[in-house]
Design a protein around this motif. Structure first.
Motif, PDB file in Angstrom:
ATOM      1  N   ALA A   1      52.529  31.008 -34.684  1.00 30.68           N
ATOM      2  CA  ALA A   1      53.602  31.517 -35.547  1.00 30.68           C
ATOM      3  C   ALA A   1      54.433  32.571 -34.812  1.00 30.68           C
ATOM      4  N   ARG A   2      53.776  33.450 -34.047  1.00 30.19           N
ATOM      5  CA  ARG A   2      54.508  34.458 -33.254  1.00 30.19           C
ATOM      6  C   ARG A   2      55.421  33.781 -32.243  1.00 30.19           C
ATOM      7  N   MET A   3      54.936  32.721 -31.639  1.00 27.28           N
ATOM      8  CA  MET A   3      55.758  31.980 -30.683  1.00 27.28           C
ATOM      9  C   MET A   3      56.961  31.365 -31.391  1.00 27.28           C
TER      10      MET A   3
ATOM     11  N   ARG B   1      58.523  32.580 -33.780  1.00 28.36           N
ATOM     12  CA  ARG B   1      59.479  33.671 -34.049  1.00 28.36           C
ATOM     13  C   ARG B   1      59.994  34.311 -32.762  1.00 28.36           C
TER      14      ARG B   1
ATOM     15  N   GLU C   1      58.201  35.974 -30.523  1.00 23.20           N
ATOM     16  CA  GLU C   1      57.534  37.252 -30.277  1.00 23.20           C
ATOM     17  C   GLU C   1      56.571  37.149 -29.094  1.00 23.20           C
ATOM     18  N   TYR C   2      56.064  38.296 -28.679  1.00 26.39           N
ATOM     19  CA  TYR C   2      55.168  38.396 -27.526  1.00 26.39           C
ATOM     20  C   TYR C   2      53.881  37.600 -27.738  1.00 26.39           C
ATOM     21  N   VAL C   3      53.470  36.894 -26.692  1.00 25.18           N
ATOM     22  CA  VAL C   3      52.176  36.215 -26.631  1.00 25.18           C
ATOM     23  C   VAL C   3      51.590  36.514 -25.259  1.00 25.18           C
TER      24      VAL C   3
ATOM     25  N   ALA D   1      48.179  32.226 -36.031  1.00 24.22           N
ATOM     26  CA  ALA D   1      49.012  33.435 -35.992  1.00 24.22           C
ATOM     27  C   ALA D   1      49.771  33.525 -34.667  1.00 24.22           C
ATOM     28  N   THR D   2      49.122  33.159 -33.587  1.00 26.70           N
ATOM     29  CA  THR D   2      49.768  33.187 -32.275  1.00 26.70           C
ATOM     30  C   THR D   2      50.874  32.143 -32.207  1.00 26.70           C
TER      31      THR D   2
END
Length: 67
Positions: free
Chosen positions: A31-33, A35, A37-39, A28-29
């Motif tokens: 995937a956020r990267m 997109r 998005e914040y990590v 999930a992390t």
């Protein structure tokens, strides 16, 4: 705005894939990267340790649209 573009370049240089990041970050992390998005910084630190690289090899500041 933070961009993870340097990370994808670093992975390619080291002949690694996104799934290799699962050793230190959840899918999930990653995937956020993907997109943009914040990590959390502790995850960035673990990635830097895994890849034996500097923060500039993982993230960069990209101008926001309209800047």
């Amino acid at each position: 705005m933070i961009s993870y573009d340097p990370l994808w370049v670093t992975l390619a240089k080291k002949r690694m894939k996104k799934k290799d990041l699962y050793a230190v970050a959840s899918s999930a992390t990653v995937a956020r990267m993907g997109r943009g998005e914040y990590v959390a910084l502790d995850v960035i630190d673990k990635i830097m340790e895994l890849l034996d690289c500097e923060i500039s090899d993982v993230i960069e500041r990209a101008p926001k649209e309209g800047e």
